[in-house]
Scaffold this active site. Sequence first.
Site, short mmCIF file in Angstrom:
data_model
loop_
_atom_site.label_atom_id
_atom_site.label_comp_id
_atom_site.label_asym_id
_atom_site.label_seq_id
_atom_site.Cartn_x
_atom_site.Cartn_y
_atom_site.Cartn_z
N GLU A 90 0.81 -1.22 0.00
CA GLU A 90 0.00 0.00 0.00
C GLU A 90 0.84 1.27 0.00
OE1 GLU A 90 -0.56 -2.60 1.95
OE2 GLU A 90 -2.67 -3.19 1.83
N PHE B 247 -11.37 -6.79 14.37
CA PHE B 247 -10.35 -7.31 13.48
C PHE B 247 -10.01 -6.26 12.41
CE2 PHE B 247 -9.19 -9.69 9.55
CZ PHE B 247 -7.96 -10.12 10.00
N GLN B 248 -8.74 -6.01 12.23
CA GLN B 248 -8.23 -5.03 11.27
C GLN B 248 -8.80 -3.64 11.48
OE1 GLN B 248 -8.44 -6.86 7.31
NE2 GLN B 248 -6.35 -7.61 7.66
N LYS C 198 -17.39 -0.50 6.44
CA LYS C 198 -17.88 -1.48 5.47
C LYS C 198 -19.39 -1.41 5.29
CE LYS C 198 -17.31 -6.18 3.90
NZ LYS C 198 -16.68 -7.49 4.12
N MET D 200 24.60 8.78 1.40
CA MET D 200 24.50 10.09 2.04
C MET D 200 24.82 9.99 3.53
SD MET D 200 24.18 13.19 1.49
CE MET D 200 23.26 13.76 0.07
C1 TPP Z 1 12.67 5.79 4.89
C2 TPP Z 1 13.97 6.46 5.18
N1 TPP Z 1 14.81 5.93 6.10
C3 TPP Z 1 16.00 6.52 6.37
C4 TPP Z 1 16.35 7.66 5.70
C5 TPP Z 1 17.69 8.33 6.01
N2 TPP Z 1 18.55 8.31 4.83
C6 TPP Z 1 18.69 9.40 4.04
S1 TPP Z 1 19.67 9.12 2.73
C7 TPP Z 1 19.97 7.55 3.22
C8 TPP Z 1 20.87 6.66 2.41
C9 TPP Z 1 20.25 6.24 1.14
O1 TPP Z 1 21.05 5.25 0.58
P1 TPP Z 1 20.94 4.90 -0.94
O2 TPP Z 1 19.53 4.67 -1.31
O3 TPP Z 1 21.87 3.80 -1.26
O4 TPP Z 1 21.34 6.24 -1.66
P2 TPP Z 1 22.79 6.93 -1.82
O5 TPP Z 1 22.87 8.02 -0.81
O6 TPP Z 1 23.83 5.88 -1.61
O7 TPP Z 1 22.75 7.45 -3.21
C10 TPP Z 1 19.30 7.26 4.40
C11 TPP Z 1 19.38 5.99 5.12
C12 TPP Z 1 15.43 8.19 4.78
N3 TPP Z 1 15.67 9.30 4.11
N4 TPP Z 1 14.28 7.55 4.52
#
Ligand code: TPP
Lengths: 572, 163
Positions: A58, A120-121, A170, A486
């Site tokens: 979803e 439920f749900q 529902k 990042m």
């Molecule tokens: C749902 C979620 N969890 C954690 C983060 C924190 N976060 C920001 S950038 C990042 C790394 C992303 O890694 P990747 O997809 O490999 O991208 P890259 O920076 O290596 O291009 C994280 C964990 C986020 N933005 N969103």
Amino acid sequence: MNNNVQKNLMAGSKIIIESLIKEGVDTIFGYPGGAVLNIYDELFNYKDKIRHVLVRHEQGATHAADGYARASGKVGVVLVTSGPGATNTVTGIATAYMDSVPLVIFTGQVPTNLIGNDAFQEADTVGITRPCTKHNYLVKDIKDLARTIKEAFYIASTGRPGPVLIDIPKDITSSVYEFDYPEGVELKGYSPTYFGHHMQLSKVVKELLNAKRPLLYIGGGVIISNASPELKELAELIDLPVTSTLMGLGGFPSEHPLFFGMLGMHGTYAANMAISNADFIIAIGARFDDRVTGKVEEFGRNAKFVHIDIDPSSIGKNVKIEIPVVGDVKAVLNSILEMLSTKSEEISSTRHNRLKWLEDINIWKYEHPLSYKMNDIIKPQYVIEKIYELTGGSAIISTEVGQNQMWTAQFYKFNSPRTFLTSGGLGTMGYGFPAAIGAQIACPERMVFDIAGDGSIQMNIQELATAVQYNLPVKVAIINNSFLGMIRQWQELFYEKRYSFSQMNANPDFVKLAEAYGAVGLRATKPDEVEDVIKKALSIKKPVMMDFVVAKEESVYPMVAPGAPITGMLLV
Amino acid sequence: MEKTHILSILVENEAGVLTRVAGLFSARGFNIDSICVAKTLDKNESKMIISISGDTQILEQITKQLNRLINVIKVQELTDEDSVVRQTVLVKVNADETTKSDIVRIKDIFNGRIIDVSRNSYTLEVTGSEKKIESLIDILRPLGIKDIVMTGIVAIQRAKKLN
Ligand SMILES: Cc1ncc(C[n+]2csc(CCOP(=O)(O)OP(=O)(O)O)c2C)c(N)n1
Ligand SMILES: [Mg+2]
């Protein structure tokens, strides 16, 4: 006489679908479950009128509807069941809320007599989503159903757009009532202001013509209000340099000589210097996010600010605004253009006075352009430049979050609105791929790419099955650095290279994974393979996942440390 | 700058409106000092009077966001100068032969009423400004307050005076 026909009696489930048709909806993204089975059964009768896209999660439905909405400008529609179906949509709803994307989300609910019973749900969906929707409803009486749907679409798509959720028990979907879709809405507490205040606007025009170092700082509002043509006209009319937030990219052509790139944490040297040296800044549909302003006291420290925004609560939130203008960006820019149309003499003298300022910004641009160093390992920036080149800049590009997102913003030149889909406000990893699916459904003829990270893509990778089921030719370009890049970059810069849990040590073989789903997988490990992989992907009319094995420890530059003034840029 | 503010909020009389309004304050960690909600002459509308102390600038931002809520029709800040502010207190105080007459006198001074009497307690009802209620409590405290209930404050804008 047949009373039923005369009164147009219908079950709630049919009322919902007839209402959708009245709203011009032809596509919905959803996933069935107990509480919405009546609606699903009715949908079966409408297969030729409404296309239902069955996602695999979803969250994917919500992001796909979001990508559909951003790419097309229409309202995205989601249908899910109660409890877990509804809670799974929350990240997608919050993402859309932060970026002002119009969605209407229908969630099933347990029957009215069971609400509050830990049935439920059952989940308190309205309670859970209250802070991340523009508005939400629990329909407790079938009499309110059609009116509620009418209001939801109206609220979602007008003013500052946003997601609106309708929770439907529902029993409401099975009870019967007369269908009479309202013509309009009556909402005492809701009337967005579209036209700017005349007095404020004449102040803007006067100051604009007197300013020595003016600058336009544009945001997502330009795209939402379809104001790109007006913006371009204004900028060209008086030679106004333009800089954009992440959300505004595409709102003004990136290759235009008056465009100086994105500003903020990973903004260009020229844009950040321009902001700091301008004497008059018009913020247009932007909201002074902390990733944009850096140390807020220093942001535009030499400038007077005008802020044009449809949402009064955005204005003056973080930065002192001399001239606030509440209104729709397009309408306001049109009024400004009209006021300027009688001032050709002033305009030519002001253009003349601007030459030095434009020259200054251009010097900054040439002193420190965006750049990176090539070697025999693939550089992420190179992949993005190649995608730009080979798509002729005409693709719709979504991104995940992280370095992949910032490099895309920097190295893909967005020249038209609604071509860059990214989670700017919430920063949701896992957004890009389902959003690309939604965009591809909205725009079947366009090239659609998700520029992904190896971490993020795994957050909604299950949607590969959706892409395959509907034979959508979306392309996923994984910038695979085997890192949560990042995070690694911040750890490198601010935590002495202590790479605490940011390494992706067990990434799947993305090529085999794509094949397992019935998609096509391609890989490039050397710079000279990049172009071929992209070309090949473009030639295949199927979902393609490209694994670009890139330099592991490349960082995004320029970078402003969080909380530092945006002139304090770390350069390559 | 920290200051007490009184907001008068006209809303649609619908389920969930109170939570929406309160949610904007709680999301920022603001504690609402008092809140009164009741319907108006139009049974489809309610008036909320919220009293809250906090940073003026943040409250301004909250006010804008209140206006953004679909069910909020109007938000107005009421100031001491341009409005009348009232609160009602019900206070049950110890009463014995030596103090009963004092309590009755206090009640008269404060223009209140005795609404319940038992062998060893009187319950007073007093309406007034917040200050007045505070001083009532100060005066009654030495007698022993057994229980006390206060309404939130209600406030209304003064009629415009003609010059
Ligand atoms: C749902 C979620 N969890 C954690 C983060 C924190 N976060 C920001 S950038 C990042 C790394 C992303 O890694 P990747 O997809 O490999 O991208 P890259 O920076 O290596 O291009 C994280 C964990 C986020 N933005 N969103
Ligand atoms: Mg990565």
